[in-house]
Design an enzyme around this catalytic site. Structure first.
Site, PDB file in Angstrom:
ATOM      1  N   ASP A 192       4.778  -0.876  -8.992  1.00 40.65           N
ATOM      2  CA  ASP A 192       3.905  -1.566  -8.115  1.00 40.65           C
ATOM      3  C   ASP A 192       3.365  -2.874  -8.585  1.00 40.65           C
ATOM      4  O   ASP A 192       3.391  -2.901  -9.899  1.00 40.65           O
ATOM      5  CB  ASP A 192       2.748  -0.836  -7.559  1.00 40.65           C
ATOM      6  CG  ASP A 192       2.095  -1.258  -6.468  1.00 40.65           C
ATOM      7  OD1 ASP A 192       2.830  -2.095  -5.699  1.00 40.65           O
ATOM      8  OD2 ASP A 192       0.867  -1.217  -6.324  1.00 40.65           O
ATOM      9  N   GLU A 236       0.038  -5.996  -8.693  1.00 36.69           N
ATOM     10  CA  GLU A 236      -1.194  -6.572  -8.073  1.00 36.69           C
ATOM     11  C   GLU A 236      -1.236  -7.989  -8.342  1.00 36.69           C
ATOM     12  O   GLU A 236      -0.976  -8.539  -9.553  1.00 36.69           O
ATOM     13  CB  GLU A 236      -2.347  -5.778  -8.701  1.00 36.69           C
ATOM     14  CG  GLU A 236      -2.563  -4.434  -8.614  1.00 36.69           C
ATOM     15  CD  GLU A 236      -2.539  -3.916  -7.236  1.00 36.69           C
ATOM     16  OE1 GLU A 236      -2.781  -4.634  -6.393  1.00 36.69           O
ATOM     17  OE2 GLU A 236      -2.339  -2.777  -6.791  1.00 36.69           O
ATOM     18  N   ASP A 271       6.812  -7.433  -3.875  1.00 35.25           N
ATOM     19  CA  ASP A 271       6.879  -7.063  -5.415  1.00 35.25           C
ATOM     20  C   ASP A 271       8.285  -7.754  -5.926  1.00 35.25           C
ATOM     21  O   ASP A 271       8.181  -8.458  -6.999  1.00 35.25           O
ATOM     22  CB  ASP A 271       7.081  -5.559  -5.493  1.00 35.25           C
ATOM     23  CG  ASP A 271       5.756  -4.897  -5.080  1.00 35.25           C
ATOM     24  OD1 ASP A 271       4.549  -5.337  -5.501  1.00 35.25           O
ATOM     25  OD2 ASP A 271       5.895  -4.062  -4.140  1.00 35.25           O
ATOM     26  N   TYR A 298      -7.534   3.094  -9.373  1.00 35.47           N
ATOM     27  CA  TYR A 298      -6.875   2.696  -8.075  1.00 35.47           C
ATOM     28  C   TYR A 298      -5.519   2.194  -8.294  1.00 35.47           C
ATOM     29  O   TYR A 298      -4.335   2.725  -7.466  1.00 35.47           O
ATOM     30  CB  TYR A 298      -7.738   1.659  -7.369  1.00 35.47           C
ATOM     31  CG  TYR A 298      -7.145   1.007  -6.301  1.00 35.47           C
ATOM     32  CD1 TYR A 298      -7.321   1.469  -4.947  1.00 35.47           C
ATOM     33  CD2 TYR A 298      -6.208  -0.086  -6.152  1.00 35.47           C
ATOM     34  CE1 TYR A 298      -6.802   0.832  -3.826  1.00 35.47           C
ATOM     35  CE2 TYR A 298      -5.543  -0.545  -4.946  1.00 35.47           C
ATOM     36  CZ  TYR A 298      -5.932  -0.185  -3.857  1.00 35.47           C
ATOM     37  OH  TYR A 298      -5.228  -0.649  -2.703  1.00 35.47           O
ATOM     38  N   ASP A 311      -1.390   4.181  -7.203  1.00 38.80           N
ATOM     39  CA  ASP A 311      -0.440   3.378  -6.321  1.00 38.80           C
ATOM     40  C   ASP A 311       0.993   3.572  -6.795  1.00 38.80           C
ATOM     41  O   ASP A 311       2.153   3.287  -6.370  1.00 38.80           O
ATOM     42  CB  ASP A 311      -0.584   1.833  -6.638  1.00 38.80           C
ATOM     43  CG  ASP A 311      -1.391   1.341  -5.674  1.00 38.80           C
ATOM     44  OD1 ASP A 311      -1.851   2.094  -4.865  1.00 38.80           O
ATOM     45  OD2 ASP A 311      -1.922  -0.045  -5.813  1.00 38.80           O
TER      46      ASP A 311
END
Length: 236
Positions: A28, A30, A85, A151, A155
């Site tokens: 993942d 961010e 992504d 957090y 993910d």
């Protein structure tokens, strides 16, 4: 599960050594892009069954060790709704890591929603309620705090769990091969490149224009996209 925040080359090298024999990796990202055309990668999360890492590209001088691993074609790369992504990978590395398994697409074949969100999928399959408090957090801030890191780990840790559950369901239904065409399309780098001369088709109402008006729209849309890319600012 061993969880690590990676901020040094030594940490990254050690992590890559730990996961190099994985058959799959959950991935993942961010990022932020409110003020730019191209997304700015702020964090890369990678996990297998035993190790999870939040890799900080904003402080690392070199991410080559993990990229070499992610672009190996003998490891399945697991994403959930991977469009954005993969856009980042194409922008930074001019290709996508393959082969790909997208749990959102796979979920639709076992009775989940066509656009099932990650938190909803985690609640339905592993049966875990995710903390959503960091959904709108500033991933560019440094240092990252403990809540952000926790957090971010979630993910990919739970993404791996979803992958294994979905794979079992797909095998039971004999539907694994149904995903081949969809995943091959995701693996095409060209799919994530915006061509200025093609952007007019995304302008609302273009179907009502003809002749000179349509030509003007095509020219303006191409000009706007080119300028946005050159200046790295949002097209709007």
């Amino acid at each position: 599960m061993e969880k690590t925040l990676i901020e040094t080359t030594e940490q990254l090298t050690q992590f890559c050594e730990q996961i190099k024999h994985s058959s799959w990796l959950a991935i993942d990202t961010e990022f932020i892009r409110e003020k730019s055309y191209y997304p700015k990668l702020c964090l890369l999360q990678v996990a297998n069954e035993t190790h999870s890492a939040c890799i900080d590209p904003l402080v690392l001088d070199d991410t080559k060790p993990i990229m070499d691993l992610l672009f190996r074609q003998d490891i399945i790369k697991v994403f959930h709704a991977c469009q954005q992504d993969l856009e980042i990978f194409v922008h930074l590395y001019h290709d996508v890591p393959r082969p790909i398994f997208d749990t959102q697409i796979a979920g639709a074949l076992v009775g989940m929603g066509n656009q099932e969100g990650y938190a909803s999928a985690v609640k339905k399959l592993p049966g875990i309620q995710l903390d959503k408090s960091q959904t709108r957090t500033n991933w560019a801030q440094r240092p990252l705090d403990e809540k952000q890191v926790t957090y971010a780990h979630g993910d990919v840790i739970h993404l791996g769990e979803i992958y294994k559950i979905l794979l079992g369901k797909l095998n039971d239904l004999n539907r694994t091969e149904w995903l081949t065409e969809d995943f091959q399309q995701l693996e095409t780098a060209e799919h994530y490149i915006n061509r200025p001369e093609q952007m007019w088709v995304k302008v609302k109402g273009n179907q009502h224009l003809k002749g000179v008006q349509l030509a003007v729209l095509q020219a303006l849309a191409s000009w706007r996209e080119t300028r946005a890319q050159h200046k790295d600012i949002p097209r709007k």
